[in-house]
Design a protein around this motif. Structure first.
Motif, PDB file in Angstrom:
ATOM      1  N   GLN A   1      -7.618  -3.412  -4.273  1.00 21.76           N
ATOM      2  CA  GLN A   1      -8.247  -3.119  -2.977  1.00 21.76           C
ATOM      3  C   GLN A   1      -9.745  -3.402  -3.021  1.00 21.76           C
ATOM      4  OE1 GLN A   1      -6.882  -1.481   0.288  1.00 21.76           O
ATOM      5  NE2 GLN A   1      -8.625  -2.859   0.531  1.00 21.76           N
ATOM      6  N   LYS A   2     -10.399  -2.984  -4.092  1.00 22.67           N
ATOM      7  CA  LYS A   2     -11.855  -3.191  -4.215  1.00 22.67           C
ATOM      8  C   LYS A   2     -12.193  -4.673  -4.303  1.00 22.67           C
ATOM      9  CE  LYS A   2     -15.953  -1.659  -6.798  1.00 22.67           C
ATOM     10  NZ  LYS A   2     -16.644  -1.274  -5.543  1.00 22.67           N
TER      11      LYS A   2
ATOM     12  N   SER B   1       0.844  -1.198   0.000  1.00 23.98           N
ATOM     13  CA  SER B   1       0.000   0.000   0.000  1.00 23.98           C
ATOM     14  C   SER B   1       0.873   1.240   0.000  1.00 23.98           C
ATOM     15  CB  SER B   1      -0.900   0.004   1.238  1.00 23.98           C
ATOM     16  OG  SER B   1      -0.120   0.200   2.410  1.00 23.98           O
TER      17      SER B   1
ATOM     18  N   ARG C   1      -0.645   4.436  -7.452  1.00 26.50           N
ATOM     19  CA  ARG C   1      -1.515   3.489  -8.173  1.00 26.50           C
ATOM     20  C   ARG C   1      -0.696   2.500  -8.997  1.00 26.50           C
ATOM     21  NH1 ARG C   1      -4.632   8.131  -9.006  1.00 26.50           N
ATOM     22  NH2 ARG C   1      -3.732   8.414 -11.089  1.00 26.50           N
ATOM     23  N   ASP C   2       0.382   2.977  -9.590  1.00 24.85           N
ATOM     24  CA  ASP C   2       1.191   2.119 -10.450  1.00 24.85           C
ATOM     25  C   ASP C   2       2.059   1.134  -9.672  1.00 24.85           C
ATOM     26  OD1 ASP C   2       0.171   3.363 -12.684  1.00 24.85           O
ATOM     27  OD2 ASP C   2       1.876   4.723 -12.941  1.00 24.85           O
TER      28      ASP C   2
ATOM     29  N   ASN D   1     -10.034  -5.005 -14.905  1.00 29.23           N
ATOM     30  CA  ASN D   1      -9.375  -3.712 -14.762  1.00 29.23           C
ATOM     31  C   ASN D   1     -10.314  -2.552 -14.457  1.00 29.23           C
ATOM     32  OD1 ASN D   1     -10.580  -3.207 -17.236  1.00 29.23           O
ATOM     33  ND2 ASN D   1      -8.687  -3.384 -18.425  1.00 29.23           N
TER      34      ASN D   1
ATOM     35  N   LYS E   1     -11.802  -2.592 -11.635  1.00 27.72           N
ATOM     36  CA  LYS E   1     -11.703  -2.576 -10.174  1.00 27.72           C
ATOM     37  C   LYS E   1     -10.234  -2.526  -9.765  1.00 27.72           C
ATOM     38  CE  LYS E   1     -15.763  -5.573  -9.590  1.00 27.72           C
ATOM     39  NZ  LYS E   1     -16.229  -6.868  -9.026  1.00 27.72           N
ATOM     40  N   SER E   2      -9.966  -1.901  -8.632  1.00 22.95           N
ATOM     41  CA  SER E   2      -8.628  -1.956  -8.055  1.00 22.95           C
ATOM     42  C   SER E   2      -8.486  -3.263  -7.277  1.00 22.95           C
ATOM     43  CB  SER E   2      -8.392  -0.777  -7.116  1.00 22.95           C
ATOM     44  OG  SER E   2      -9.235  -0.887  -5.977  1.00 22.95           O
TER      45      SER E   2
ATOM     46  N   GLY F   1      -3.383  -0.363  -4.961  1.00 26.72           N
ATOM     47  CA  GLY F   1      -3.803   0.720  -5.834  1.00 26.72           C
ATOM     48  C   GLY F   1      -3.896   0.336  -7.298  1.00 26.72           C
ATOM     49  N   GLN F   2      -3.307  -0.788  -7.677  1.00 26.02           N
ATOM     50  CA  GLN F   2      -3.292  -1.182  -9.088  1.00 26.02           C
ATOM     51  C   GLN F   2      -4.658  -1.663  -9.563  1.00 26.02           C
ATOM     52  OE1 GLN F   2      -0.122  -4.122  -9.231  1.00 26.02           O
ATOM     53  NE2 GLN F   2       1.412  -2.576  -9.732  1.00 26.02           N
ATOM     54  N   ASP F   3      -4.913  -1.482 -10.865  1.00 25.20           N
ATOM     55  CA  ASP F   3      -6.106  -2.069 -11.475  1.00 25.20           C
ATOM     56  C   ASP F   3      -5.920  -3.583 -11.506  1.00 25.20           C
ATOM     57  OD1 ASP F   3      -7.192   0.426 -11.908  1.00 25.20           O
ATOM     58  OD2 ASP F   3      -6.425   0.578 -13.957  1.00 25.20           O
ATOM     59  N   TYR F   4      -6.959  -4.297 -11.109  1.00 32.28           N
ATOM     60  CA  TYR F   4      -6.874  -5.755 -10.987  1.00 32.28           C
ATOM     61  C   TYR F   4      -6.725  -6.399 -12.364  1.00 32.28           C
ATOM     62  CZ  TYR F   4      -8.163 -10.414  -9.226  1.00 32.28           C
ATOM     63  OH  TYR F   4      -8.180 -11.746  -8.884  1.00 32.28           O
TER      64      TYR F   4
END
Length: 278
Positions: free
Chosen positions: A258-259, A197, A240-241, A253, A255-256, A246-249
């Motif tokens: 985390q989500k 994180s 995010r990167d 993509n 969702k992050s 923080g990255q897109d799953y």
């Protein structure tokens, strides 16, 4: 006449992992005595260990062991000089044996691992040196990860079909969820996040990124009043990167990571990613 048979050569190769010509020469020197040939090859190999110290070991394999109840797991990297050796059964057997030893003994770090006994009277360091001697290449053990306590899972990836596993990922969730654990581990293998994180990013790294972002923004001629907002946006983009949460799953993509974890009701406690040579 040769004082050995093809079967002797085959047996010696299986016992030592040494090349055919070296085995033949050792049998000639030992008058066909396989035990003496093994001793001669070990002496020759150990003499070569010091000579190989300066060489680069950028190939190798990653092995993993996960307990039956998924409460603990290990990944370990063993490096060698060439993919030819990495593909060999002997090298992979050594890697797997090291993983099993780590799982059984839980060493605190690499130093403790190398000093521990993997066989009666033989340290892991001696075991690795023996592999070095037998395989004729520099063999290096300098990385492993072991998690215990939560729900532990691993994902192993081959970069080429004929190679052993080159990437290993170990993840620990706070509760059982095999599907999420595997999906997130696959994501980590593909996207190589540096930190879990943004709170885990060292302060000096954040400060450096903020300074670079400000200099770039000024160089672009942005209005002075807009600088703080633009810089903050670029720093958040860095988070995010480079942070897992923080990255897109990878598998969705929209969702992050985390989500995805939040929707599953689980927390990712920690992760480790090892790629051979990197």
């Amino acid at each position: 006449m040769a004082n050995y048979t093809a079967a002797d050569v085959k047996k010696l190769r299986e016992l030592t992992g040494v090349g055919m010509m070296d085995c033949k020469n050792a049998l000639v020197e030992s008058d066909g005595d396989v035990d003496k040939a093994i001793e001669a090859l070990r002496i020759k190999g150990q003499k070569g260990v010091a000579k190989r110290e300066g060489r680069s070991a950028e190939n190798g394999a990653v092995a993993s062991i996960i307990s039956d109840d998924n409460t603990s797991g290990v990944i370990v990297e063993l490096k060698c000089e060439t993919d030819f050796v990495a593909k060999g059964e002997k090298f992979q057997a050594v890697t797997n044996q090291l993983a099993a030893h780590i799982a059984a003994t839980s060493p605190a770090d690499v130093e403790a691992l190398l000093a521990s006994e993997i066989e009666p009277g033989k340290t892991v360091q001696a075991f690795v040196d023996e592999a070095n001697a037998n395989l004729g290449e520099k063999i290096v053990l300098d990385r492993f990860a072991q998690f215990t306590g939560g729900y532990v899972s691993a994902y192993m990836h081959r970069t080429m079909p004929d190679l052993p596993f080159q990437i290993g990922v170990l993840v620990e969730l706070d509760k059982e969820n095999a599907e999420v654990a595997r999906g997130v581990a696959q994501h980590i293998a593909a996207f190589a996040p540096k930190w879990l994180s943004k709170e885990d990013v060292p302060a000096d790294v954040v400060e450096s990124e903020r300074r670079v972002a400000e200099e770039v923004t000024r160089a672009e001629g942005k209005p002075e009043a807009a600088l703080p907002k633009i810089v903050e946006g670029r720093v958040n983009g860095f988070f995010r990167d480079n942070t897992l949460l923080g990255q897109d799953y990878a598998l969705d993509n929209k969702k992050s990571v985390q989500k995805v974890l939040d929707e599953a009701g689980v927390t990712l406690v920690r992760f480790s990613r090892i790629k051979v040579g990197i």
